[in-house]
Design a protein around this motif. Structure first.
Motif, PDB file in Angstrom:
ATOM      1  N   ALA A 104       0.838  -1.206   0.000  1.00 24.02           N
ATOM      2  CA  ALA A 104       0.000   0.000   0.000  1.00 24.02           C
ATOM      3  C   ALA A 104       0.869   1.251   0.000  1.00 24.02           C
ATOM      4  N   ASP A 105       1.941   1.236   0.778  1.00 21.86           N
ATOM      5  CA  ASP A 105       2.873   2.373   0.796  1.00 21.86           C
ATOM      6  C   ASP A 105       3.484   2.602  -0.586  1.00 21.86           C
ATOM      7  N   VAL A 106       3.836   1.521  -1.275  1.00 27.76           N
ATOM      8  CA  VAL A 106       4.418   1.644  -2.618  1.00 27.76           C
ATOM      9  C   VAL A 106       3.420   2.302  -3.563  1.00 27.76           C
ATOM     10  N   PHE A 107       2.188   1.816  -3.562  1.00 29.43           N
ATOM     11  CA  PHE A 107       1.171   2.401  -4.437  1.00 29.43           C
ATOM     12  C   PHE A 107       0.989   3.888  -4.155  1.00 29.43           C
ATOM     13  N   TYR A 108       0.817   4.242  -2.898  1.00 27.47           N
ATOM     14  CA  TYR A 108       0.606   5.648  -2.528  1.00 27.47           C
ATOM     15  C   TYR A 108       1.772   6.518  -2.991  1.00 27.47           C
ATOM     16  N   HIS A 109       2.983   6.124  -2.640  1.00 27.65           N
ATOM     17  CA  HIS A 109       4.145   6.949  -2.974  1.00 27.65           C
ATOM     18  C   HIS A 109       4.419   6.989  -4.474  1.00 27.65           C
ATOM     19  N   LEU A 110       4.170   5.894  -5.174  1.00 22.98           N
ATOM     20  CA  LEU A 110       4.354   5.890  -6.625  1.00 22.98           C
ATOM     21  C   LEU A 110       3.356   6.828  -7.298  1.00 22.98           C
ATOM     22  N   ILE A 111       2.127   6.809  -6.852  1.00 28.09           N
ATOM     23  CA  ILE A 111       1.117   7.706  -7.424  1.00 28.09           C
ATOM     24  C   ILE A 111       1.506   9.157  -7.199  1.00 28.09           C
ATOM     25  N   MET A 112       1.970   9.488  -6.025  1.00 31.09           N
ATOM     26  CA  MET A 112       2.393  10.870  -5.747  1.00 31.09           C
ATOM     27  C   MET A 112       3.599  11.247  -6.602  1.00 31.09           C
ATOM     28  N   TYR A 113       4.532  10.304  -6.782  1.00 27.25           N
ATOM     29  CA  TYR A 113       5.709  10.549  -7.617  1.00 27.25           C
ATOM     30  C   TYR A 113       5.298  10.804  -9.065  1.00 27.25           C
ATOM     31  N   LEU A 114       4.401   9.972  -9.577  1.00 26.52           N
ATOM     32  CA  LEU A 114       3.939  10.142 -10.953  1.00 26.52           C
ATOM     33  C   LEU A 114       3.283  11.506 -11.140  1.00 26.52           C
ATOM     34  N   GLU A 115       2.392  11.869 -10.250  1.00 28.13           N
ATOM     35  CA  GLU A 115       1.703  13.155 -10.356  1.00 28.13           C
ATOM     36  C   GLU A 115       2.664  14.326 -10.182  1.00 28.13           C
ATOM     37  N   ALA A 116       3.616  14.205  -9.288  1.00 24.91           N
ATOM     38  CA  ALA A 116       4.597  15.279  -9.076  1.00 24.91           C
ATOM     39  C   ALA A 116       5.409  15.535 -10.339  1.00 24.91           C
ATOM     40  N   ASN A 117       5.585  14.487 -11.136  1.00 27.91           N
ATOM     41  CA  ASN A 117       6.396  14.581 -12.347  1.00 27.91           C
ATOM     42  C   ASN A 117       5.561  14.640 -13.618  1.00 27.91           C
ATOM     43  N   GLU A 118       4.290  14.985 -13.460  1.00 21.23           N
ATOM     44  CA  GLU A 118       3.384  15.175 -14.599  1.00 21.23           C
ATOM     45  C   GLU A 118       3.270  13.933 -15.483  1.00 21.23           C
ATOM     46  N   ILE A 119       3.338  12.764 -14.866  1.00 22.76           N
ATOM     47  CA  ILE A 119       3.127  11.502 -15.574  1.00 22.76           C
ATOM     48  C   ILE A 119       1.698  11.079 -15.272  1.00 22.76           C
ATOM     49  N   LYS A 120       0.858  11.154 -16.270  1.00 21.62           N
ATOM     50  CA  LYS A 120      -0.569  10.914 -16.078  1.00 21.62           C
ATOM     51  C   LYS A 120      -0.911   9.435 -16.192  1.00 21.62           C
ATOM     52  N   ILE A 121      -1.761   8.976 -15.301  1.00 21.69           N
ATOM     53  CA  ILE A 121      -2.192   7.586 -15.329  1.00 21.69           C
ATOM     54  C   ILE A 121      -2.882   7.253 -16.649  1.00 21.69           C
ATOM     55  N   GLU A 122      -3.561   8.223 -17.224  1.00 24.17           N
ATOM     56  CA  GLU A 122      -4.224   8.001 -18.501  1.00 24.17           C
ATOM     57  C   GLU A 122      -3.214   7.651 -19.597  1.00 24.17           C
ATOM     58  N   ASP A 123      -2.054   8.294 -19.560  1.00 21.61           N
ATOM     59  CA  ASP A 123      -0.999   7.990 -20.536  1.00 21.61           C
ATOM     60  C   ASP A 123      -0.389   6.615 -20.279  1.00 21.61           C
ATOM     61  N   ILE A 124      -0.276   6.250 -19.024  1.00 18.78           N
ATOM     62  CA  ILE A 124       0.231   4.918 -18.683  1.00 18.78           C
ATOM     63  C   ILE A 124      -0.758   3.857 -19.166  1.00 18.78           C
ATOM     64  N   GLN A 125      -2.041   4.105 -18.968  1.00 19.07           N
ATOM     65  CA  GLN A 125      -3.060   3.168 -19.441  1.00 19.07           C
ATOM     66  C   GLN A 125      -2.985   2.988 -20.951  1.00 19.07           C
ATOM     67  N   LYS A 126      -2.812   4.077 -21.688  1.00 23.74           N
ATOM     68  CA  LYS A 126      -2.693   3.991 -23.143  1.00 23.74           C
ATOM     69  C   LYS A 126      -1.485   3.160 -23.544  1.00 23.74           C
ATOM     70  N   GLU A 127      -0.367   3.379 -22.861  1.00 20.83           N
ATOM     71  CA  GLU A 127       0.846   2.619 -23.156  1.00 20.83           C
ATOM     72  C   GLU A 127       0.638   1.134 -22.869  1.00 20.83           C
ATOM     73  N   LEU A 128       0.000   0.830 -21.765  1.00 18.71           N
ATOM     74  CA  LEU A 128      -0.273  -0.574 -21.439  1.00 18.71           C
ATOM     75  C   LEU A 128      -1.225  -1.214 -22.454  1.00 18.71           C
ATOM     76  N   ASP A 129      -2.199  -0.448 -22.901  1.00 23.96           N
ATOM     77  CA  ASP A 129      -3.120  -0.960 -23.921  1.00 23.96           C
ATOM     78  C   ASP A 129      -2.383  -1.292 -25.209  1.00 23.96           C
ATOM     79  N   LYS A 130      -1.390  -0.476 -25.572  1.00 26.97           N
ATOM     80  CA  LYS A 130      -0.610  -0.741 -26.775  1.00 26.97           C
ATOM     81  C   LYS A 130       0.173  -2.040 -26.684  1.00 26.97           C
ATOM     82  N   ARG A 131       0.466  -2.467 -25.477  1.00 29.73           N
ATOM     83  CA  ARG A 131       1.283  -3.661 -25.268  1.00 29.73           C
ATOM     84  C   ARG A 131       0.480  -4.950 -25.246  1.00 29.73           C
ATOM     85  N   LYS A 132      -0.827  -4.850 -25.290  1.00 28.31           N
ATOM     86  CA  LYS A 132      -1.671  -6.050 -25.289  1.00 28.31           C
ATOM     87  C   LYS A 132      -1.425  -6.852 -26.557  1.00 28.31           C
ATOM     88  N   LYS A 133      -1.374  -8.144 -26.401  1.00 30.78           N
ATOM     89  CA  LYS A 133      -1.157  -9.029 -27.553  1.00 30.78           C
ATOM     90  C   LYS A 133      -2.304  -9.983 -27.682  1.00 30.78           C
TER      91      LYS A 133
END
Length: 90
Positions: free
Chosen positions: A61-90
């Motif tokens: 839980a600590d990892v999830f919380y801190h990773l989310i804050m890190y991503l947002e602090a660095n303007e890395i949007k979850i929506e962009d991560i989702q798109k990237e993961l969708d591209k990797r589906k086989k």
């Protein structure tokens, strides 16, 4: 489950818009060095917890919380991560 993660992203975005004095979340969002340090620390604590078979859920839980804050602090949007993961589906 996903609503909990979505709530954390929404919390981060709300705190960026309307900071609260003394908020740990705001400290992580403002201080990128602290945020990076905490992600590393929490990942190491999770690895140790898994190896020792103790406190795994708390540390994960600590990892999830801190990773989310890190991503947002660095303007890395979850929506962009989702798109990237969708591209990797086989």
């Amino acid at each position: 489950m996903l609503s909990t993660l979505e709530n954390l992203f929404n919390l981060a975005r709300e705190r960026k818009k309307s900071p609260i004095d003394g908020s740990y979340t705001n400290k992580l969002l403002i201080d990128k060095s602290l945020s990076k340090e905490k992600v590393r620390e929490e990942i190491n604590e999770l690895i140790e917890a898994v190896e020792n078979n103790s406190n795994k859920i708390h540390e994960a839980a600590d990892v999830f919380y801190h990773l989310i804050m890190y991503l947002e602090a660095n303007e890395i949007k979850i929506e962009d991560i989702q798109k990237e993961l969708d591209k990797r589906k086989k």
